[in-house]
Structures are given as structure tokens and as C-alpha cells.
Design an enzyme around this catalytic site. Sequence first.
Site, PDB file in Angstrom:
ATOM      1  N   ASP A   1       0.815  -1.217   0.000  1.00 21.38           N
ATOM      2  CA  ASP A   1       0.000   0.000   0.000  1.00 21.38           C
ATOM      3  C   ASP A   1       0.843   1.259   0.000  1.00 21.38           C
ATOM      4  O   ASP A   1       2.031   1.243   0.326  1.00 21.38           O
ATOM      5  CB  ASP A   1      -0.950   0.016   1.210  1.00 21.38           C
ATOM      6  CG  ASP A   1      -0.206   0.043   2.537  1.00 21.38           C
ATOM      7  OD1 ASP A   1       0.822  -0.653   2.665  1.00 21.38           O
ATOM      8  OD2 ASP A   1      -0.641   0.757   3.456  1.00 21.38           O
TER       9      ASP A   1
ATOM     10  N   GLU B   1       0.247  -1.439   5.555  1.00 22.22           N
ATOM     11  CA  GLU B   1       1.255  -0.990   6.523  1.00 22.22           C
ATOM     12  C   GLU B   1       0.997   0.443   6.935  1.00 22.22           C
ATOM     13  O   GLU B   1       1.156   0.808   8.098  1.00 22.22           O
ATOM     14  CB  GLU B   1       2.652  -1.111   5.918  1.00 22.22           C
ATOM     15  CG  GLU B   1       3.800  -0.890   6.904  1.00 22.22           C
ATOM     16  CD  GLU B   1       4.244   0.565   7.043  1.00 22.22           C
ATOM     17  OE1 GLU B   1       5.012   0.857   7.968  1.00 22.22           O
ATOM     18  OE2 GLU B   1       3.815   1.429   6.248  1.00 22.22           O
TER      19      GLU B   1
END
Length: 405
Positions: free
Chosen positions: A79, A174
Amino acid sequence: MTVVDRFIKYVKFDTESDTETGITPSTSGQMVLARELEKELREIGLEDITLDDNAYLMATLPANTEKKVPTIGFIAHLDTSPDLTGKNVNPRIVKNYDGKDIILNKDTNVVLSPSDFPEMLAYIGQDLIVTDGNTLLGADDKAGIAEIITAIKYLKDHPEIKHGKIRIGFNPDEEIGLGAHKFDVAKFGCEWAYTMDGGPIGELEYENFNAAGVKINIQGRSVHPGYAKNKMTNALIIANKLISLLPANERPEHTTGYEGFFHLTNISGTVDSATIGYIIRDHNRELFENRKKQMLKVVDFINQLYPDSTTVEIRDQYYNMREKVEPVKHIVDIAFEAMEAVGVTPIVKPIRGGTDGAQLSFKGLPCPNIFAGGHNFHGRYEFVPVQSMEKAVEVIVKIAEKVAN
Ligand SMILES: [Zn+2]
């Protein structure tokens, strides 16, 4: 494919995570990238490739030596930060950087300038990958993904370099603090791993903050101000008092290195009631515990001044991985030596934040963090030098080699 080709390809996938959706992965774009990576790993010929419903992608490069060598892993996240859009990322390579301003976007007048970011001057003569000024770049952490896959492909193509079993893991979310939550450490099956999620070239990190979140509720008593004498208690005044009792010099804007802090993150309210949010951070566990006690004492004192007005809730968020990594310090030493061996000067410093690696370390997978090479993460000024990514690839290969010796 070079590390740059891979990187340019991956940043074009929109994988911005989202704190609000409550599912894993938090956004579907992350699964789209995970599927594409899965395909690439198959083409490279890796084994035990698994992609679960939560977009955790794992794969194995088998050992090519008879020697008994510990299994290690390399991890990066899919991400990008919700702080700025990662949609329609349009990267540009500035070749042979000359030390001057880089105009990212003429129309919106976005300029990446060494007068704002003097670190740029360290890369004169190198090739910088930059944004078009509208989006973040996504070097955090697609540089890490590109480096890991490139290094694994290199090892695959160079069987003369002996190595043990190597696992790679790519995880979602994350940036919203959830990357480690559904990471199956047992399935990953490594003695230790490295997250390729650090900043500039040379960064090597195995210390991060201990972290807690604080929620304070204040109940006042609202009375018509014309008739308030000896009757009103103003929750906003109490909030103000409480804030003033915490040390003014121990705030993020006045601290650095190993200095911890109390950080006021939000405040809202009326005369009737108010809420305050704080985060508490400290590398040292004892000082961290003391900070939490100090917060409780302040609330106690407020309740002496304004009886039964204030309640507090403190929740630990994560801990310093140092206590998990220090007993196996050789895993840091190997990374340190690998960097030196490929001509990179290691810069070991404490992270003033947390990492997935910290949570993984407490889940039983000690996990220091290595540079991915980028600067100015989470914004339009993000850039990554090509040569830093190439060095990161070399570091991964060298670590694999060193672990086998
Ligand atoms: Zn990252």
C-alpha cells in the site's frame, strides 16, 4: 527487467490504503497489485507461492546449498499512504541530476528544490525518479518490492552464489498500522527477516518507539453564563489546564533522536464536555512507563481541582523492537556488513515511529528495517535515486550470501 522497470510498473497501480473500510486489504487496488506480483513470481520460477484473501503474498526461493543455513525473509508493503493520492502516478526520471531545482509541475508551480531539501545535493550526477507534482511517488514501499524481486531474480540467475532458503513476503495496509496484524509468521517460517521499508541509502533500523494512545474525557457543567457564578465548570478551561500541566518542551516539535514526547493530537468540546487525544512515545521502556504514569498523575490532579470531572484511558499501541532484536544482534550485524561490502555506509539510527517490523518482532519474527532508498515519503516531493535502489538490490543479494557463510 531492471529494478527501475519494475518500480515504474508498480507505482502505476493505485494501492492507497484507507483507515475507514475496516477490511483487509483496506482497498481492492492492493489485491490487484498482489495478483500481478504473484504472476511475476511464478514467471521467475519461485516456489510455495501463496496469496491469501487478505492480500498477503508469500513465496520461496529454495536453497541451493547442502549446508544447513537459517531461512530468512525479505518483506515489503503493497500500500501507499492515504496522506496523498497514489492514483495516476506519473513518474519521471531526471537523469544525471545537476543540483538545481526540479520543476515537478509547471501548471501548479510545484518545485522540488535543494533549498527546501538539501539532501538532494548528495545525489548530484545520479538519476532521480520524481513525481509530476500531483501525487505521491510510492517509493514507500514499491521501491522495496522492486528491490526484493530484482534481487531474488538475480540470485535465481546466478546459482554460483550459494544461499539458504529465502522467503519473500508482501503485505497490505502498513500505512494504516495493520500490515503485521494478519501476517502469518508461522507460515512465513523464517528465523528472521528484513523489511525493505527504510528511507535514504544506508538506513538500518532496529529501534523504534514504544507507543501508547491516550483518550481523555472531561465533563463540565454548563450553566447560562449570566447566572454561572460558583455554578459553571467549563470543560474547555479544564482541558486547557490539563494540557498546561504536561511539559511544554517534551513535544514532537522540540524533540529528536532518543527524546520521547507527549503529543496532543486532537481536542474538541464545548462548555459541557471536552475530549482530548494524546500519543505518548519513548524509545526507553522505563521512560515510556513513566510517561504513562505522569499522564495519570496529571489527570488525578485535575480531578482534585475539579472533582470527578475527568477520565482517562491509555492504550499501548506497539513496543520498541530493540528488546526482541538485541538478543539476536547478529542479524543486524549481517545487514551492516552486507552494506559495507557493497560500498554503502550504514546509518544506524532509532526510528521515531513504528514499523511493521516492530510488530512482527513481537510476533516472533525479529525484523530490522533496511533502506529502500526514497526521500520525502507520503507527499508530492517524494523521490528515489535509481542508484540507491540498485544498491539495495546488492545489499539483499549480499545478505543472502553472508547468511550462507
Ligand atoms: Zn513504508
